[in-house]
Design a protein around this motif. Structure first.
Motif, PDB file in Angstrom:
ATOM      1  N   ASN A 283       0.829  -1.216   0.000  1.00 42.58           N
ATOM      2  CA  ASN A 283       0.000   0.000   0.000  1.00 42.58           C
ATOM      3  C   ASN A 283       0.865   1.269   0.000  1.00 42.58           C
ATOM      4  O   ASN A 283       0.343   2.377  -0.071  1.00 42.58           O
ATOM      5  CB  ASN A 283      -0.934   0.040   1.205  1.00 42.58           C
ATOM      6  CG  ASN A 283      -1.921  -1.105   1.196  1.00 42.58           C
ATOM      7  OD1 ASN A 283      -2.065  -1.818   2.182  1.00 42.58           O
ATOM      8  ND2 ASN A 283      -2.579  -1.315   0.076  1.00 42.58           N
ATOM      9  N   TYR A 284       2.176   1.085   0.125  1.00 42.10           N
ATOM     10  CA  TYR A 284       3.082   2.234   0.097  1.00 42.10           C
ATOM     11  C   TYR A 284       3.637   2.396  -1.316  1.00 42.10           C
ATOM     12  O   TYR A 284       3.522   1.502  -2.142  1.00 42.10           O
ATOM     13  CB  TYR A 284       4.256   2.019   1.060  1.00 42.10           C
ATOM     14  CG  TYR A 284       3.874   2.072   2.518  1.00 42.10           C
ATOM     15  CD1 TYR A 284       4.141   3.199   3.287  1.00 42.10           C
ATOM     16  CD2 TYR A 284       3.253   0.992   3.123  1.00 42.10           C
ATOM     17  CE1 TYR A 284       3.792   3.243   4.629  1.00 42.10           C
ATOM     18  CE2 TYR A 284       2.895   1.030   4.468  1.00 42.10           C
ATOM     19  CZ  TYR A 284       3.176   2.166   5.209  1.00 42.10           C
ATOM     20  OH  TYR A 284       2.834   2.212   6.538  1.00 42.10           O
ATOM     21  N   LYS A 285       4.287   3.544  -1.537  1.00 39.31           N
ATOM     22  CA  LYS A 285       5.024   3.717  -2.779  1.00 39.31           C
ATOM     23  C   LYS A 285       6.505   3.659  -2.439  1.00 39.31           C
ATOM     24  O   LYS A 285       6.908   3.970  -1.318  1.00 39.31           O
ATOM     25  CB  LYS A 285       4.715   5.091  -3.388  1.00 39.31           C
ATOM     26  CG  LYS A 285       3.369   5.141  -4.047  1.00 39.31           C
ATOM     27  CD  LYS A 285       3.168   6.506  -4.630  1.00 39.31           C
ATOM     28  CE  LYS A 285       1.789   6.610  -5.234  1.00 39.31           C
ATOM     29  NZ  LYS A 285       1.448   7.994  -5.493  1.00 39.31           N
ATOM     30  N   VAL A 293      10.839   4.240   1.234  1.00 39.07           N
ATOM     31  CA  VAL A 293       9.393   4.105   1.153  1.00 39.07           C
ATOM     32  C   VAL A 293       8.790   5.482   1.339  1.00 39.07           C
ATOM     33  O   VAL A 293       9.278   6.278   2.140  1.00 39.07           O
ATOM     34  CB  VAL A 293       8.919   3.138   2.250  1.00 39.07           C
ATOM     35  CG1 VAL A 293       7.417   3.150   2.372  1.00 39.07           C
ATOM     36  CG2 VAL A 293       9.409   1.740   1.932  1.00 39.07           C
ATOM     37  N   MET A 294       7.770   5.774   0.553  1.00 40.74           N
ATOM     38  CA  MET A 294       7.156   7.096   0.633  1.00 40.74           C
ATOM     39  C   MET A 294       5.801   6.992   1.310  1.00 40.74           C
ATOM     40  O   MET A 294       5.116   5.986   1.174  1.00 40.74           O
ATOM     41  CB  MET A 294       6.989   7.643  -0.779  1.00 40.74           C
ATOM     42  CG  MET A 294       8.329   7.792  -1.458  1.00 40.74           C
ATOM     43  SD  MET A 294       8.220   7.600  -3.211  1.00 40.74           S
ATOM     44  CE  MET A 294       7.372   9.078  -3.636  1.00 40.74           C
ATOM     45  N   GLN A 360       7.743  13.796   0.165  1.00 37.44           N
ATOM     46  CA  GLN A 360       6.587  13.038   0.639  1.00 37.44           C
ATOM     47  C   GLN A 360       6.944  12.008   1.703  1.00 37.44           C
ATOM     48  O   GLN A 360       6.092  11.333   2.225  1.00 37.44           O
ATOM     49  CB  GLN A 360       5.964  12.254  -0.520  1.00 37.44           C
ATOM     50  CG  GLN A 360       5.362  13.137  -1.570  1.00 37.44           C
ATOM     51  CD  GLN A 360       4.994  12.316  -2.774  1.00 37.44           C
ATOM     52  OE1 GLN A 360       5.189  11.106  -2.791  1.00 37.44           O
ATOM     53  NE2 GLN A 360       4.467  12.950  -3.778  1.00 37.44           N
ATOM     54  N   GLN A 361       8.230  11.800   1.926  1.00 36.20           N
ATOM     55  CA  GLN A 361       8.547  10.605   2.698  1.00 36.20           C
ATOM     56  C   GLN A 361       9.057  10.890   4.096  1.00 36.20           C
ATOM     57  O   GLN A 361       9.252  12.027   4.468  1.00 36.20           O
ATOM     58  CB  GLN A 361       9.561   9.772   1.952  1.00 36.20           C
ATOM     59  CG  GLN A 361      10.888  10.480   1.829  1.00 36.20           C
ATOM     60  CD  GLN A 361      11.676   9.949   0.667  1.00 36.20           C
ATOM     61  OE1 GLN A 361      11.216   9.083  -0.056  1.00 36.20           O
ATOM     62  NE2 GLN A 361      12.852  10.453   0.498  1.00 36.20           N
ATOM     63  N   MET A 362       9.259   9.807   4.817  1.00 40.09           N
ATOM     64  CA  MET A 362       9.890   9.810   6.147  1.00 40.09           C
ATOM     65  C   MET A 362       9.651  11.051   6.984  1.00 40.09           C
ATOM     66  O   MET A 362      10.051  12.145   6.614  1.00 40.09           O
ATOM     67  CB  MET A 362      11.406   9.660   5.982  1.00 40.09           C
ATOM     68  CG  MET A 362      11.752   8.335   5.385  1.00 40.09           C
ATOM     69  SD  MET A 362      12.604   7.421   6.594  1.00 40.09           S
ATOM     70  CE  MET A 362      12.988   5.964   5.703  1.00 40.09           C
ATOM     71  N   PRO A 363       9.066  10.863   8.149  1.00 43.54           N
ATOM     72  CA  PRO A 363       8.916  12.003   9.051  1.00 43.54           C
ATOM     73  C   PRO A 363      10.274  12.392   9.627  1.00 43.54           C
ATOM     74  O   PRO A 363      11.226  12.564   8.887  1.00 43.54           O
ATOM     75  CB  PRO A 363       7.976  11.438  10.117  1.00 43.54           C
ATOM     76  CG  PRO A 363       8.140   9.944  10.050  1.00 43.54           C
ATOM     77  CD  PRO A 363       8.642   9.615   8.689  1.00 43.54           C
ATOM     78  N   GLU A 364      10.401  12.475  10.941  1.00 42.76           N
ATOM     79  CA  GLU A 364      11.695  12.851  11.499  1.00 42.76           C
ATOM     80  C   GLU A 364      12.584  11.633  11.587  1.00 42.76           C
ATOM     81  O   GLU A 364      12.186  10.595  12.081  1.00 42.76           O
ATOM     82  CB  GLU A 364      11.501  13.406  12.900  1.00 42.76           C
ATOM     83  CG  GLU A 364      10.894  14.781  12.857  1.00 42.76           C
ATOM     84  CD  GLU A 364      10.418  15.211  14.212  1.00 42.76           C
ATOM     85  OE1 GLU A 364      10.942  14.678  15.215  1.00 42.76           O
ATOM     86  OE2 GLU A 364       9.525  16.059  14.260  1.00 42.76           O
ATOM     87  N   LEU A 365      13.817  11.790  11.136  1.00 37.54           N
ATOM     88  CA  LEU A 365      14.740  10.663  11.181  1.00 37.54           C
ATOM     89  C   LEU A 365      15.752  10.885  12.287  1.00 37.54           C
ATOM     90  O   LEU A 365      16.172  12.018  12.516  1.00 37.54           O
ATOM     91  CB  LEU A 365      15.489  10.554   9.860  1.00 37.54           C
ATOM     92  CG  LEU A 365      14.631  10.212   8.658  1.00 37.54           C
ATOM     93  CD1 LEU A 365      15.455  10.365   7.401  1.00 37.54           C
ATOM     94  CD2 LEU A 365      14.111   8.805   8.784  1.00 37.54           C
ATOM     95  N   PRO A 366      16.161   9.827  12.979  1.00 40.88           N
ATOM     96  CA  PRO A 366      17.220   9.997  13.962  1.00 40.88           C
ATOM     97  C   PRO A 366      18.480  10.520  13.263  1.00 40.88           C
ATOM     98  O   PRO A 366      18.733  10.163  12.125  1.00 40.88           O
ATOM     99  CB  PRO A 366      17.454   8.566  14.473  1.00 40.88           C
ATOM    100  CG  PRO A 366      16.290   7.776  14.029  1.00 40.88           C
ATOM    101  CD  PRO A 366      15.695   8.469  12.848  1.00 40.88           C
TER     102      PRO A 366
END
Ligand SMILES: O=c1ccn([C@@H]2O[C@H](COP(=O)(O)OP(=O)(O)O[C@H]3O[C@H](CO)[C@@H](O)[C@H](O)[C@H]3O)[C@@H](O)[C@H]2O)c(=O)[nH]1
Ligand SMILES: [Mn+2]
Length: 439
Positions: A283-285, A293-294, A360-366
């Motif tokens: 269901n992801y792009k 993954v977006m 469009q992708q990934m919120p906050e990344l460590p």
């Protein structure tokens, strides 16, 4: 050059084969957690004594009377089954790979399945048709999971491990065959129940008939196979700890989210990840170039979940997409999209600007995760990059093909005043129909 050829070129350019680069085990979070403290892997209660081997081990003698079994009742779940089967192959399982399919599966998909699985076996759908209980789980589609019970009819095997089509193995898990029926891992939502996404069983027509009889008499408390199997194997919670698989053999990606410290501590030893819940990896792009993954409005995920999802998509793009391509050349299309179309499923490879993709992708990344840091583009850069490298960036997605509206749907649209004035309900088309009718 026809567009599908360029697509193939793009694929060749951007896809690496991380799973076949021997010696590297793909633990998406490994780098974040640092090296394991000495002896940590041995300290787990009930787990296998040695840590998950780094990469595929030596080829083992094949065992022909035991099999990993999965199920797909439509072409979309087949995508999951293919990735699972490929992940088992990548980790050199010595057991047979079997997929149960139902009559709905298209012939194209069957032939792709045959190139990954040793056996593709058709069974008829078993449906609990228990909408009341399924509504409690908000998953009306799970009635067909009763079809899973058919796995007990595979009496050509003495022992099997069933795995849901939305699971993925992270290392060789053949040691599961040392366990007895009925072994399974706790469900993260209610740990006194097992999750039926991974279980060890012994095919037997006697057990199969008892299960059907039990289903007819008692139904399932959740409407799906998991409720039924938990009631049938009701002493699982208390009788024999040997039948409790460690959670690492069925790590639900959503549980990662609910107990982060445990995941940070034990997660490196995960062996099977299970994408349970309504949103599946397909269901992801996926951005083929950044290998990320977006997310959009309908999908979300924590950093760790996204790493597992990226692993799923890595396998899909590296090993499954080429099989689909072999079967059916991607069509050229004006919208610069390549499409594979199977029974009800569209697999789309689309060219997008990298900045659009990144935004469009990934919120906050460590901070440590710099290998997957998003590129931030200014508007100028965006135009520049879109012109310069749009050709080399592709996005991959899997969709259910929208069903053709029935004549009843069309009539309802008219009655509700929702005509397609610009398209098929435009005056010129209506006039043509009237003319045809009058003549
Ligand atoms: O339309 C469908 C639905 C399911 N499946 C198969 O059945 C499995 C279970 O369905 P899934 O969507 O994976 O369910 P989960 O989100 O994992 O939900 C839980 O609830 C299900 C119903 O009880 C159990 O089967 C699962 O193991 C349990 O994890 C899938 O993986 C497929 O193998 C299909 O082939 N077609
Ligand atoms: Mn599942």
């Amino acid at each position: 050059m026809p567009f599908f050829c360029r697509c193939a070129g793009v694929l060749a350019n951007v896809i690496h084969l991380p799973l076949s680069s021997a010696g590297k085990r793909l633990i998406p979070f490994g780098d974040l957690a640092g090296p394991p403290p000495a002896g940590e892997a041995v300290a787990e209660v009930g787990a296998r004594p040695e840590p998950c081997p780094a990469g595929p081990g030596p080829t083992r003698m094949s065992v022909t009377d035991q099999a990993f079994v999965t199920l797909a009742t439509d072409d979309v779940y087949c995508q999951g089954a293919l990735v699972l089967g490929q992940s088992l192959r990548n980790h050199k399982t010595s057991r047979k790979l079997t997929v149960l399919i139902t009559p709905e599966i298209s012939s194209g998909m069957r032939s792709v399945l045959r190139s990954v699985f040793d056996e593709v076996i058709q069974v008829d759908v078993l449906d609990s048709a228990d909408s009341v209980h399924l509504a409690l789980m908000q998953r009306p589609e799970l009635g067909v999971t009763f079809t899973k019970l058919r796995c007990w009819t595979l009496t050509q095997f003495s022992k099997c491990v069933f795995m849901d089509a939305d699971t993925l193995v992270l290392c060789n898990v053949d040691e599961l065959f040392d366990r007895e029926e009925f072994s399974a891992a706790p469900d993260s939502g209610w740990p006194d129940c097992f999750n039926s996404g991974v279980f060890v069983f012994r095919p037997s027509l006697k057990t199969y008939n008892l299960l059907l009889q039990f289903a007819a008499e008692h139904g399932s408390f959740d409407g799906g196979d998991q409720g039924l199997l938990n009631s049938f194997f009701s002493n699982w919670a208390t009788a024999d700890i040997g039948k409790h698989l460690p959670f690492l053999y069925n790590l639900s990606s959503s549980a990662v989210y609910t107990y982060v410290p445990a995941f940070n501590h034990f997660g490196r030893d995960a062996k099977v990840v299970h994408f349970l819940g309504a949103t599946k990896p397909w269901n992801y792009k996926y951005n083929l170039q950044t290998k990320r993954v977006m997310q959009d409005d309908t999908t979300s995920g924590s950093f760790h979940q996204l790493s597992f999802l990226a692993l799923w998509w890595n396998i899909y793009s590296a090993s499954i997409l080429p099989l689909l391509e072999k079967l059916q050349k991607m069509e050229e299309s004006e919208s610069k999209e390549c499409k594979h179309t199977f029974n009800g499923v569209e697999i789309t490879l689309k060219k997008v600007s990298p900045c659009v993709a990144n935004s469009q992708q990934m919120p906050e990344l460590p901070e440590q995760a710099n290998e997957i840091n998003a590129t931030v583009c200014s508007p100028e850069e965006l135009t520049f990059e879109a012109n310069e490298i749009a050709d080399s960036v592709s996005e991959l997605s899997i969709h259910l093909k929208p069903a053709k509206p029935t004549p009843e749907d069309e009539r309802r649209k008219w009655e509700e005043g929702r005509m397609d004035y610009m398209g098929k309900d435009a005056f010129e088309h209506i006039k043509k129909k009237l003319d045809a009718f009058l003549h």
